[in-house]
Design a protein around this motif. Structure first.
Motif, PDB file in Angstrom:
ATOM      1  N   ALA A   1       0.838  -1.195   0.000  1.00 57.16           N
ATOM      2  CA  ALA A   1       0.000   0.000   0.000  1.00 57.16           C
ATOM      3  C   ALA A   1       0.869   1.238   0.000  1.00 57.16           C
ATOM      4  O   ALA A   1       1.932   1.263   0.626  1.00 57.16           O
ATOM      5  N   SER A   2       0.416   2.248  -0.688  1.00 57.10           N
ATOM      6  CA  SER A   2       1.142   3.506  -0.729  1.00 57.10           C
ATOM      7  C   SER A   2       0.150   4.663  -0.729  1.00 57.10           C
ATOM      8  O   SER A   2      -1.027   4.485  -1.015  1.00 57.10           O
ATOM      9  N   GLY A   3       0.622   5.808  -0.382  1.00 60.40           N
ATOM     10  CA  GLY A   3      -0.230   6.986  -0.390  1.00 60.40           C
ATOM     11  C   GLY A   3      -0.975   7.233   0.907  1.00 60.40           C
ATOM     12  O   GLY A   3      -1.386   8.345   1.185  1.00 60.40           O
ATOM     13  N   ARG A   4      -1.163   6.181   1.660  1.00 60.47           N
ATOM     14  CA  ARG A   4      -1.803   6.299   2.968  1.00 60.47           C
ATOM     15  C   ARG A   4      -1.456   5.059   3.752  1.00 60.47           C
ATOM     16  O   ARG A   4      -1.042   4.044   3.189  1.00 60.47           O
ATOM     17  N   THR A   5      -1.641   5.122   5.042  1.00 58.02           N
ATOM     18  CA  THR A   5      -1.420   3.943   5.843  1.00 58.02           C
ATOM     19  C   THR A   5      -2.724   3.149   5.930  1.00 58.02           C
ATOM     20  O   THR A   5      -3.795   3.722   6.124  1.00 58.02           O
ATOM     21  N   PHE A   6      -2.612   1.864   5.739  1.00 58.12           N
ATOM     22  CA  PHE A   6      -3.784   0.992   5.776  1.00 58.12           C
ATOM     23  C   PHE A   6      -3.829   0.169   7.055  1.00 58.12           C
ATOM     24  O   PHE A   6      -4.515  -0.835   7.128  1.00 58.12           O
ATOM     25  N   SER A   7      -3.092   0.632   8.078  1.00 58.78           N
ATOM     26  CA  SER A   7      -3.012  -0.150   9.305  1.00 58.78           C
ATOM     27  C   SER A   7      -4.363  -0.312   9.991  1.00 58.78           C
ATOM     28  O   SER A   7      -4.573  -1.284  10.710  1.00 58.78           O
ATOM     29  N   SER A   8      -5.267   0.596   9.772  1.00 60.92           N
ATOM     30  CA  SER A   8      -6.584   0.506  10.414  1.00 60.92           C
ATOM     31  C   SER A   8      -7.658  -0.002   9.455  1.00 60.92           C
ATOM     32  O   SER A   8      -8.844   0.093   9.747  1.00 60.92           O
ATOM     33  N   TYR A   9      -7.226  -0.534   8.326  1.00 62.77           N
ATOM     34  CA  TYR A   9      -8.153  -1.024   7.317  1.00 62.77           C
ATOM     35  C   TYR A   9      -8.259  -2.545   7.372  1.00 62.77           C
ATOM     36  O   TYR A   9      -7.280  -3.244   7.641  1.00 62.77           O
ATOM     37  N   THR A  10      -9.418  -3.048   7.075  1.00 65.44           N
ATOM     38  CA  THR A  10      -9.580  -4.466   6.790  1.00 65.44           C
ATOM     39  C   THR A  10      -9.021  -4.716   5.394  1.00 65.44           C
ATOM     40  O   THR A  10      -9.299  -3.975   4.456  1.00 65.44           O
ATOM     41  N   MET A  11      -8.200  -5.765   5.285  1.00 68.36           N
ATOM     42  CA  MET A  11      -7.561  -6.090   4.018  1.00 68.36           C
ATOM     43  C   MET A  11      -8.048  -7.463   3.550  1.00 68.36           C
ATOM     44  O   MET A  11      -8.300  -8.350   4.378  1.00 68.36           O
ATOM     45  N   ALA A  12      -8.152  -7.614   2.245  1.00 74.92           N
ATOM     46  CA  ALA A  12      -8.672  -8.871   1.715  1.00 74.92           C
ATOM     47  C   ALA A  12      -8.006  -9.225   0.397  1.00 74.92           C
ATOM     48  O   ALA A  12      -7.456  -8.363  -0.293  1.00 74.92           O
ATOM     49  N   TRP A  13      -8.080 -10.498   0.075  1.00 73.21           N
ATOM     50  CA  TRP A  13      -7.677 -10.996  -1.233  1.00 73.21           C
ATOM     51  C   TRP A  13      -8.912 -11.608  -1.897  1.00 73.21           C
ATOM     52  O   TRP A  13      -9.637 -12.380  -1.269  1.00 73.21           O
ATOM     53  N   PHE A  14      -9.096 -11.260  -3.155  1.00 70.16           N
ATOM     54  CA  PHE A  14     -10.135 -11.841  -3.986  1.00 70.16           C
ATOM     55  C   PHE A  14      -9.463 -12.507  -5.180  1.00 70.16           C
ATOM     56  O   PHE A  14      -8.304 -12.238  -5.484  1.00 70.16           O
ATOM     57  N   ARG A  15     -10.219 -13.352  -5.862  1.00 67.78           N
ATOM     58  CA  ARG A  15      -9.707 -13.924  -7.103  1.00 67.78           C
ATOM     59  C   ARG A  15     -10.855 -14.085  -8.086  1.00 67.78           C
ATOM     60  O   ARG A  15     -12.023 -14.206  -7.689  1.00 67.78           O
ATOM     61  N   GLN A  16     -10.506 -14.071  -9.355  1.00 62.88           N
ATOM     62  CA  GLN A  16     -11.493 -14.296 -10.393  1.00 62.88           C
ATOM     63  C   GLN A  16     -10.887 -15.150 -11.486  1.00 62.88           C
ATOM     64  O   GLN A  16      -9.897 -14.769 -12.110  1.00 62.88           O
ATOM     65  N   ALA A  17     -11.478 -16.307 -11.668  1.00 65.73           N
ATOM     66  CA  ALA A  17     -11.052 -17.222 -12.721  1.00 65.73           C
ATOM     67  C   ALA A  17     -11.862 -16.941 -13.983  1.00 65.73           C
ATOM     68  O   ALA A  17     -12.967 -16.400 -13.909  1.00 65.73           O
ATOM     69  N   PRO A  18     -11.345 -17.299 -15.138  1.00 63.93           N
ATOM     70  CA  PRO A  18     -12.067 -17.059 -16.395  1.00 63.93           C
ATOM     71  C   PRO A  18     -13.455 -17.685 -16.375  1.00 63.93           C
ATOM     72  O   PRO A  18     -13.614 -18.856 -16.027  1.00 63.93           O
ATOM     73  N   GLY A  19     -14.450 -16.869 -16.682  1.00 60.20           N
ATOM     74  CA  GLY A  19     -15.808 -17.366 -16.741  1.00 60.20           C
ATOM     75  C   GLY A  19     -16.487 -17.562 -15.408  1.00 60.20           C
ATOM     76  O   GLY A  19     -17.611 -18.072 -15.346  1.00 60.20           O
TER      77      GLY A  19
ATOM     78  N   GLU B   1     -14.400 -14.140  -6.290  1.00 61.94           N
ATOM     79  CA  GLU B   1     -14.545 -14.865  -5.027  1.00 61.94           C
ATOM     80  C   GLU B   1     -13.614 -14.250  -3.986  1.00 61.94           C
ATOM     81  O   GLU B   1     -12.437 -14.012  -4.267  1.00 61.94           O
ATOM     82  N   CYS B   2     -14.152 -14.051  -2.793  1.00 66.53           N
ATOM     83  CA  CYS B   2     -13.310 -13.590  -1.689  1.00 66.53           C
ATOM     84  C   CYS B   2     -12.540 -14.790  -1.142  1.00 66.53           C
ATOM     85  O   CYS B   2     -13.150 -15.788  -0.745  1.00 66.53           O
ATOM     86  N   VAL B   3     -11.233 -14.682  -1.116  1.00 69.47           N
ATOM     87  CA  VAL B   3     -10.378 -15.784  -0.700  1.00 69.47           C
ATOM     88  C   VAL B   3     -10.025 -15.684   0.780  1.00 69.47           C
ATOM     89  O   VAL B   3     -10.101 -16.673   1.512  1.00 69.47           O
ATOM     90  N   ALA B   4      -9.642 -14.486   1.225  1.00 63.37           N
ATOM     91  CA  ALA B   4      -9.198 -14.322   2.608  1.00 63.37           C
ATOM     92  C   ALA B   4      -9.356 -12.871   3.035  1.00 63.37           C
ATOM     93  O   ALA B   4      -9.258 -11.957   2.219  1.00 63.37           O
ATOM     94  N   ILE B   5      -9.595 -12.696   4.323  1.00 64.51           N
ATOM     95  CA  ILE B   5      -9.743 -11.367   4.917  1.00 64.51           C
ATOM     96  C   ILE B   5      -8.950 -11.339   6.209  1.00 64.51           C
ATOM     97  O   ILE B   5      -8.917 -12.332   6.950  1.00 64.51           O
TER      98      ILE B   5
END
Length: 120
Positions: free
Chosen positions: A22-40, A44-48
Motif C-alpha cells: 500500500a502507498s499513499g496512505r497507511t492501511f493499518s486501520s483497514y480491513t484487508m482482503a484478497w479476492f480472485r477471479q477465474a475465467p468465466g 470470489e473472496c479468498v481471505a480477509i
C-alpha cells in the motif's frame, strides 16, 4: 494505492506468496482482503484479515492451504498459498476497506490483479 505482486506459473502442489503493498496512505486501520477471479467465473473472496490482525476469514476452498498476514511496518499484506491446485488458477486482487468489510464487500480500494497459473 494498492500494488499486488507475486503471481506466476507454478506446478500443482507448489507454493506462491502474493504481496499487496500500500502507498499513499497507511492501511493499518483497514480491513484487508484478497479476492480472485477465474475465467468465466464470479469474483470470489479468498481471505480477509481484520485491521487488528486478530481475526481472519478464509473461503472453504482455500482453508488450510492459504494464510493471510500483514506487516504494519511495511504497509503490506501477504497471501501465502501452499498446496496449490489447478482450480486456484485466477487473477488475484487485493482490497482494503476502513470498515469491517465482509466477503461480499464492499471494499473501497482495489489493487490491480496479479495472475496465478497452476499447471497440473
Amino acid at each position: 494505492q494498492l500494488q499486488a505482486s507475486g503471481g506466476g506459473l507454478v506446478q500443482a502442489g507448489g507454493s506462491l506468496r502474493l504481496s499487496c503493498a500500500a502507498s499513499g496512505r497507511t492501511f493499518s486501520s483497514y480491513t484487508m482482503a484478497w479476492f480472485r477471479q477465474a475465467p468465466g467465473k464470479e469474483r470470489e473472496c479468498v481471505a480477509i484479515i481484520h485491521w487488528m490482525g486478530i481475526s481472519t476469514y478464509y473461503a472453504n476452498s482455500v482453508k488450510g492451504r492459504f494464510t493471510i498476514s500483514r506487516d504494519y511496518a511495511k504497509n503490506t499484506v501477504y497471501l501465502q498459498m501452499n498446496s496449490l491446485k489447478s482450480e486456484d488458477t485466477a487473477v488475484y486482487y487485493c482490497a482494503a476497506d476502513p470498515t469491517g468489510a465482509s466477503p461480499t464487500g464492499p471494499y473501497l480500494y482495489w489493487g490491480q490483479g496479479t495472475l496465478v497459473t497452476v499447471s497440473s
